[in-house]
Enzyme design. Sequence first.
Site, PDB file in Angstrom:
ATOM      1  N   ASP A 228      10.629  -8.913  -2.324  1.00 35.14           N
ATOM      2  CA  ASP A 228      10.975 -10.310  -2.096  1.00 35.14           C
ATOM      3  C   ASP A 228       9.678 -11.123  -1.997  1.00 35.14           C
ATOM      4  OD1 ASP A 228      11.909 -12.768  -1.374  1.00 35.14           O
ATOM      5  OD2 ASP A 228      12.808 -12.145   0.532  1.00 35.14           O
TER       6      ASP A 228
ATOM      7  N   THR B 264     -16.675   1.031   1.195  1.00 37.93           N
ATOM      8  CA  THR B 264     -15.238   1.171   1.408  1.00 37.93           C
ATOM      9  C   THR B 264     -14.834   2.644   1.269  1.00 37.93           C
ATOM     10  OG1 THR B 264     -14.552   0.978  -0.912  1.00 37.93           O
ATOM     11  CG2 THR B 264     -14.924  -1.083   0.318  1.00 37.93           C
TER      12      THR B 264
ATOM     13  N   ASN C 156      -5.471  -6.043  -5.788  1.00 37.67           N
ATOM     14  CA  ASN C 156      -6.637  -5.314  -5.306  1.00 37.67           C
ATOM     15  C   ASN C 156      -6.506  -3.796  -5.360  1.00 37.67           C
ATOM     16  OD1 ASN C 156      -9.169  -5.038  -3.498  1.00 37.67           O
ATOM     17  ND2 ASN C 156      -7.553  -4.043  -2.287  1.00 37.67           N
TER      18      ASN C 156
ATOM     19  N   TYR D 243     -12.659   4.835 -14.612  1.00 32.66           N
ATOM     20  CA  TYR D 243     -12.744   3.717 -13.679  1.00 32.66           C
ATOM     21  C   TYR D 243     -13.342   2.482 -14.363  1.00 32.66           C
ATOM     22  CZ  TYR D 243     -13.810   1.052  -9.458  1.00 32.66           C
ATOM     23  OH  TYR D 243     -13.882   0.069  -8.498  1.00 32.66           O
TER      24      TYR D 243
ATOM     25  N   ASP E 233       0.857  -1.184   0.000  1.00 34.84           N
ATOM     26  CA  ASP E 233       0.000   0.000   0.000  1.00 34.84           C
ATOM     27  C   ASP E 233       0.896   1.237   0.000  1.00 34.84           C
ATOM     28  OD1 ASP E 233      -3.230   0.198   0.757  1.00 34.84           O
ATOM     29  OD2 ASP E 233      -2.121   2.070   1.017  1.00 34.84           O
TER      30      ASP E 233
ATOM     31  N   LYS F 235     -11.491  -1.140 -15.183  1.00 29.88           N
ATOM     32  CA  LYS F 235     -11.946  -2.397 -14.592  1.00 29.88           C
ATOM     33  C   LYS F 235     -12.404  -3.391 -15.662  1.00 29.88           C
ATOM     34  CE  LYS F 235     -11.087  -1.470 -10.310  1.00 29.88           C
ATOM     35  NZ  LYS F 235     -10.046  -2.215  -9.583  1.00 29.88           N
TER      36      LYS F 235
END
Length: 251
Positions: free
Chosen positions: A72, A181, A82, A146, A38, A150
Site C-alpha cells: 500500500d 556499511t 536503495n 556488482y 527489507d 550499478k
Amino acid sequence: MAEFDNAIILVTGAASGIGAATARLLAERGARKLILADRDENRLADFAFSLPCERMLLIGDVADEALWGNADLTGLTHAVVNAGIADGRTIADMELADWRRVMKVNLDGAFLTLKAAMREMQGRGGAIALTASASGLKAEPGTGAYGASKAAVIHLARVAAKDGAPQRIRVNAIAPGGVETPIWDGLPFFEDLKASTGGREQAFAAMAGMATPLGRYAQPEEIAGQIAFLLSDAAANVTGQTLVSDGGYTL
C-alpha cells in the site's frame, strides 16, 4: 529543519547502512510516514520502533513482484531505491547463479521498486533517488556483477527521469564510493583484510588509503544527507543526474 513535512516516503534496504541512516534523517526532517522495506524482519522492526513518525513495514525481497502487488503506497511523495547486495568474485570465478543473485536484487529490485513508486506518483509528482555506486563508473577486479548492476542502475535512473518528467516525477541517482556499511561484511577479501589489519575499522582505513584520494570512507549519515538533498525542493530542477560521492575515487 522540516523539508519533508507531510511526506510519505518509501525506503528499501532500510534495516541497516545507508537505508537506515536515510530513513532516520527523513523522519527527523518531518516525514509523516515512512514505508520501510527489507528482508530482515527483526532488524527492521527494531529499527523502525525508534523512528519519530508513522511507520509501515514491507518484509520481503524487493525483486519479488508480489511484494509490490500487495504494498500500500497510497499518497507516496518520495522514494529511496536503495536495497542492494555485493559479490567479490572475479568474472572467471563467478557462476551464473552468483551473477543472477546480484542482478535480481540490484537491478530487478530497482526496476520493480521504481515501477511501483512511479505508478503511485502519477498525477501528483514526486522525487526518487536510486543508490548506485562508484563501481558503476570505475572498473575494478572482482566487481563484475556488482559494477554492471550499478552501471545499469545509473542509466535506469536517467531513463526513469525522462519517463517521469511529464508527470513531474524527478529521478536521480547517487554513486557513493567507499562507505562503512554492512555490505562489506562476509566478502572474502574484506574478511581477509580484517584479519590482516586487526579489525573492521582498520580494514576500512586500509582500503580508503589505497584507493581514495581523500583517504577516508564515508559514513552512512553523509550519504543520507546527500540523498535528502536530491529528494528535497532544493533540487527541484535536478533530474536524471548522478551525484558522485566518492572521495575522489573515480578521478
